[in-house]
Design a protein around this motif. Structure first.
Motif, short mmCIF file in Angstrom:
data_model
loop_
_atom_site.label_atom_id
_atom_site.label_comp_id
_atom_site.label_asym_id
_atom_site.label_seq_id
_atom_site.Cartn_x
_atom_site.Cartn_y
_atom_site.Cartn_z
N ILE A 67 0.84 -1.21 0.00
CA ILE A 67 0.00 0.00 0.00
C ILE A 67 0.87 1.25 0.00
O ILE A 67 0.60 2.23 -0.70
CB ILE A 67 -0.95 -0.01 1.22
N LEU A 68 1.97 1.20 0.78
CA LEU A 68 2.90 2.34 0.84
C LEU A 68 3.46 2.65 -0.54
O LEU A 68 3.51 3.81 -0.96
CB LEU A 68 4.03 2.02 1.81
N LEU A 69 3.86 1.60 -1.26
CA LEU A 69 4.43 1.82 -2.60
C LEU A 69 3.38 2.39 -3.54
O LEU A 69 3.68 3.27 -4.36
CB LEU A 69 5.00 0.52 -3.14
N LEU A 70 2.13 1.92 -3.41
CA LEU A 70 1.06 2.45 -4.27
C LEU A 70 0.84 3.93 -4.00
O LEU A 70 0.76 4.75 -4.93
CB LEU A 70 -0.22 1.66 -4.01
N VAL A 71 0.79 4.28 -2.69
CA VAL A 71 0.58 5.68 -2.32
C VAL A 71 1.73 6.54 -2.82
O VAL A 71 1.54 7.66 -3.32
CB VAL A 71 0.41 5.80 -0.80
N ALA A 72 2.96 6.02 -2.70
CA ALA A 72 4.13 6.78 -3.16
C ALA A 72 4.07 7.00 -4.66
O ALA A 72 4.40 8.08 -5.16
CB ALA A 72 5.41 6.05 -2.78
N MET A 73 3.61 5.98 -5.38
CA MET A 73 3.52 6.11 -6.84
C MET A 73 2.53 7.19 -7.22
O MET A 73 2.82 8.07 -8.04
CB MET A 73 3.10 4.76 -7.42
N ILE A 74 1.33 7.14 -6.59
CA ILE A 74 0.31 8.15 -6.91
C ILE A 74 0.80 9.53 -6.49
O ILE A 74 0.62 10.53 -7.22
CB ILE A 74 -1.01 7.79 -6.21
N GLY A 75 1.43 9.60 -5.31
CA GLY A 75 1.92 10.89 -4.84
C GLY A 75 2.96 11.48 -5.76
O GLY A 75 2.94 12.69 -6.04
N ALA A 76 3.88 10.64 -6.25
CA ALA A 76 4.91 11.15 -7.15
C ALA A 76 4.28 11.65 -8.44
O ALA A 76 4.66 12.71 -8.96
CB ALA A 76 5.91 10.05 -7.44
N LEU A 77 3.29 10.91 -8.94
CA LEU A 77 2.61 11.35 -10.17
C LEU A 77 1.96 12.71 -9.96
O LEU A 77 2.15 13.63 -10.75
CB LEU A 77 1.53 10.34 -10.54
N VAL A 78 1.20 12.84 -8.85
CA VAL A 78 0.46 14.09 -8.61
C VAL A 78 1.42 15.24 -8.41
O VAL A 78 1.24 16.33 -8.97
CB VAL A 78 -0.46 13.91 -7.39
N LEU A 79 2.51 15.00 -7.62
CA LEU A 79 3.43 16.09 -7.32
C LEU A 79 4.17 16.55 -8.55
O LEU A 79 4.38 17.74 -8.76
CB LEU A 79 4.44 15.63 -6.27
N ALA A 80 4.59 15.61 -9.40
CA ALA A 80 5.40 16.00 -10.54
C ALA A 80 4.55 16.52 -11.69
O ALA A 80 5.06 17.18 -12.58
CB ALA A 80 6.24 14.82 -11.01
N LYS A 81 3.26 16.23 -11.66
CA LYS A 81 2.42 16.60 -12.80
C LYS A 81 1.87 18.01 -12.67
O LYS A 81 2.05 18.84 -13.53
CB LYS A 81 1.28 15.60 -12.90
N THR A 82 1.23 18.28 -11.52
CA THR A 82 0.55 19.55 -11.39
C THR A 82 1.53 20.65 -11.04
O THR A 82 2.59 20.41 -10.46
CB THR A 82 -0.51 19.48 -10.29
N LYS A 83 1.13 21.86 -11.37
CA LYS A 83 1.96 23.00 -11.04
C LYS A 83 1.49 23.57 -9.70
O LYS A 83 0.34 23.93 -9.53
CB LYS A 83 1.84 24.06 -12.12
N ILE A 84 2.41 23.59 -8.74
CA ILE A 84 2.05 24.09 -7.42
C ILE A 84 2.53 25.52 -7.29
O ILE A 84 3.67 25.84 -7.62
CB ILE A 84 2.69 23.23 -6.32
#
Lengths: 100, 169
Positions: free
Chosen positions: B151-168
């Motif tokens: 589950i941790l790896l899944l969350v990290a994968m989604i988090g990396a996608l979201v962080l690197a994709k959107t402009k903050i």
């Protein structure tokens, strides 16, 4: 047969080098690499104690450490990329928006 | 005999770790770190943890370091980094204190390891550290942490996608 102490000494020295890098370097990516050094040092001592006690629990723990390291690196490097988008530098001294 | 292999590998890994810290270019640091990971895989083999040694080469020296290299190349840090290797030159006192702190940490750790009196370890049984032995422990005693790690790896994968994709901003 190498004594357990040698492995613990190696682990301690590598951990200290990692701490030095985290405290001294200003480059965000190199700071991540130094965190990796620290995690690896912990793995050494886990596996050394594991061999000493002749059981496999420590190896499972260091497997978990590797999982956490992989997750941490992927999220951390994504954070570095998004920081770089806002301000084209990765010098940690320049990111003081949340500093008191 | 084990000492004969251990001493060079340990010295090389300490040297390469220092190379990570004191290298001026990030790509040099990354190459030093790959070398250190491979040396530590050798240390794991000396402790007859063969499965972990393979994982060390595959995950750390393979996947994680490729990610590091990828990000370094992507950000093109040669031009972006104006100050290549700078410690805190504006605060000498702080640098000296940091150096003493780290030296003290290393000294204390080595001293504790030297003073502690471990006897000779238990004899290693056959098949110690093989994939079968580690997998048996992993899937019987530690099956819940194993699932949580997925589950941790899944969350990290989604988090990396979201962080690197959107402009903050």
């Amino acid at each position: 047969m190498v004594e357990l102490e040698y492995y613990l000494i190696l682990s301690g020295i590598l951990f200290s080098i990692g701490v030095l890098g985290v405290l001294v370097r200003r480059n965000a990516i190199v700071v991540f690499m130094c965190v990796e050094i620290m995690l690896n040092a912990v793995n050494i001592s886990l596996i050394a104690f594991d061999r000493y006690n002749n059981q496999h629990d420590g190896q499972v723990f260091s497997f978990m450490v590797m999982c956490v390291a992989a997750a941490e690196v992927s999220v951390g490097l994504a954070i570095v990329i998004s920081m770089y988008r806002n301000k084209p530098t990765i010098n940690l001294d320049e990111f003081n928006l949340m500093k008191w | 005999m084990e000492l004969f292999f251990f001493i060079p590998i340990a010295l090389l890994s300490v040297l390469l770790a220092l190379g990570v810290v004191f290298n001026s270019s990030p790509i040099g640091s990354a190459v030093s770190l790959i070398g250190m990971m491979l040396c530590l895989a050798g240390v794991f083999v000396l402790q007859s943890a063969h499965f972990l040694a393979i994982l060390q080469v595959l995950i750390y020296a393979g996947a994680i370091m490729v990610l590091f290299m990828f990000v370094i190349m992507l950000l093109n840090l040669k031009t972006a980094e104006d100050s290549v290797w700078k410690s805190r030159e504006h605060n000498t006192l702080l640098s000296v204190l940091t150096g003493f702190l780290v030296l003290g940490l290393a000294y204390k750790m080595v001293e504790i390891a030297m003073d502690s009196n471990f006897g000779p370890g238990m004899p290693v049984k056959d098949g110690f550290g093989t994939t079968e032995a580690v997998g048996t422990v992993l899937f019987t005693d530690y099956v819940l942490p194993f699932e949580v790690a997925s589950i941790l790896l899944l969350v990290a994968m989604i988090g990396a996608l979201v962080l690197a994709k959107t402009k903050i901003d």
